[in-house]
Design an enzyme around this catalytic site. Structure first.
Site, PDB file in Angstrom:
ATOM      1  N   HIS A   1      -4.950  -6.832 -20.212  1.00 35.03           N
ATOM      2  CA  HIS A   1      -5.446  -5.679 -19.433  1.00 35.03           C
ATOM      3  C   HIS A   1      -6.353  -6.212 -18.319  1.00 35.03           C
ATOM      4  O   HIS A   1      -7.406  -5.643 -18.028  1.00 35.03           O
ATOM      5  CB  HIS A   1      -6.241  -4.712 -20.318  1.00 35.03           C
ATOM      6  CG  HIS A   1      -5.480  -4.161 -21.475  1.00 35.03           C
ATOM      7  ND1 HIS A   1      -4.588  -3.121 -21.355  1.00 35.03           N
ATOM      8  CD2 HIS A   1      -5.473  -4.512 -22.784  1.00 35.03           C
ATOM      9  CE1 HIS A   1      -4.072  -2.843 -22.543  1.00 35.03           C
ATOM     10  NE2 HIS A   1      -4.582  -3.689 -23.423  1.00 35.03           N
TER      11      HIS A   1
ATOM     12  N   SER B   1      -0.935  -7.258 -25.439  1.00 37.32           N
ATOM     13  CA  SER B   1      -2.366  -7.011 -25.621  1.00 37.32           C
ATOM     14  C   SER B   1      -2.915  -7.928 -26.719  1.00 37.32           C
ATOM     15  O   SER B   1      -2.948  -9.135 -26.552  1.00 37.32           O
ATOM     16  CB  SER B   1      -2.599  -5.533 -25.920  1.00 37.32           C
ATOM     17  OG  SER B   1      -3.961  -5.212 -25.849  1.00 37.32           O
TER      18      SER B   1
ATOM     19  N   GLU C   1     -20.634  -7.551 -18.009  1.00 38.37           N
ATOM     20  CA  GLU C   1     -21.672  -8.555 -18.272  1.00 38.37           C
ATOM     21  C   GLU C   1     -21.084  -9.926 -18.582  1.00 38.37           C
ATOM     22  O   GLU C   1     -21.769 -10.791 -19.121  1.00 38.37           O
ATOM     23  CB  GLU C   1     -22.540  -8.098 -19.452  1.00 38.37           C
ATOM     24  CG  GLU C   1     -23.148  -6.722 -19.300  1.00 38.37           C
ATOM     25  CD  GLU C   1     -24.143  -6.647 -18.153  1.00 38.37           C
ATOM     26  OE1 GLU C   1     -24.772  -7.685 -17.860  1.00 38.37           O
ATOM     27  OE2 GLU C   1     -24.276  -5.582 -17.536  1.00 38.37           O
TER      28      GLU C   1
END
Length: 290
Positions: free
Chosen positions: A190, A148, A166
């Site tokens: 992710h 991560s 967005e």
């Protein structure tokens, strides 16, 4: 330059179990739910001394380091690692402490946990710890492993913020400098689960020389000599190659307006597939053309 270290970057995972549970062995299958047994075992196998390698778990990116660190220690110990500890660095001055630096110098593997990659780089960047980390990676049989935030921070360019929904609006994706172990790529994590492909598209269209790497959960890349990449784990790696982009409106639209991109090339890798960063050639291990 011949780089002796190995880079293992992991996309992170959903937490489906905890090593803080009392009955570890009974729940081992669920507790080792994402990289533990697959990717963590591969980290050990790739290391210089295998199960006897000196491993330091670095929780700097996390705001709950005292909860996260022991999870990794127990996971490695479950895989028979003999020499695992947590290296706590929560302030910049600790990254110059002689005891901390001595432990880094002795390490065969560092495992950077998830959290906030900007926290990780702002605490470690430009410190003696950072200098030793880069030197070991370039000149020793050493493994930098990160999941991560620890993966996102490994490259020169680092995505640290940006809405998934967005992401293809100009200015929504924020990029800063990472730890600089590898150049020419930008990493997002992710990736599939959080729908972040638009973030990587915007990062790449702004600098098409940089290869975008999107790591799914339970998925990683083993990178040797900063050139040969192998997909590991159970999920998908998405590569975004902007070198053949033919057109975009990036410089014409205002902030917050949608971005158009023509001829953006993508590749999808799964376990054992390889990609060479120098030749830009991908090899599918189980190709139906073989």
């Amino acid at each position: 330059m011949n780089i002796l270290g190995k880079l293992i970057i992991i996309g992170g995972a959903v937490d489906k179990g905890s090593f803080t549970e009392t009955d570890i062995d009974k729940n081992a299958t669920s507790n080792l739910n994402f990289f533990e047994t697959g990717i963590l075992k591969r980290i050990l196998n790739e290391s210089k001394h295998k199960e006897n390698s000196r491993i330091e778990v670095i929780t700097t990116a996390s705001v709950i380091p005292r909860e996260i660190g022991p999870e990794y220690v127990k996971a490695f110990e479950y895989l028979n690692a003999k020499n695992v500890d947590i290296l706590t660095i929560e302030r910049r001055e600790q990254a110059a402490d002689e005891t901390v630096l001595a432990r880094l110098k002795a390490a065969d593997i560092v495992m950077f946990t998830g959290g906030d990659q900007l926290r990780l780089t702002s605490i470690l960047g430009g410190t003696p710890f950072h200098d030793i980390l880069l030197d070991k990676y370039h000149n020793e049989e050493f493994i930098y492993a990160g999941t991560s935030a620890g993966a996102a921070a490994a490259s020169n360019n680092m995505i640290y913020q940006g809405s998934s929904s967005e992401a293809l609006l100009k200015g929504e994706v924020k990029i800063s400098s990472g730890l600089g172990l590898i150049d020419g790529v930008i990493i997002d994590t992710h990736f599939v689960q959080r729908g972040r492909i638009g973030r990587l598209f915007q990062a790449v269209v702004g600098n098409p020389r940089v290869l975008g790497i999107g790591l799914g959960e339970d998925t990683g890349l083993l990178i040797t000599n900063n050139s040969q990449m192998e997909a590991i784990g159970s999920g998908l790696v998405i590569l975004v190659d902007g070198r053949e982009i033919k057109d975009t409106n990036l410089t014409k639209v205002e902030l917050g307006q949608p971005i158009s991109i023509s001829h953006l090339v993508t590749h999808v890798m799964s376990k054992f597939d390889t990609y060479n960063l120098e030749t830009h050639l991908m090899h599918i291990q189980s190709s139906h053309y073989l």
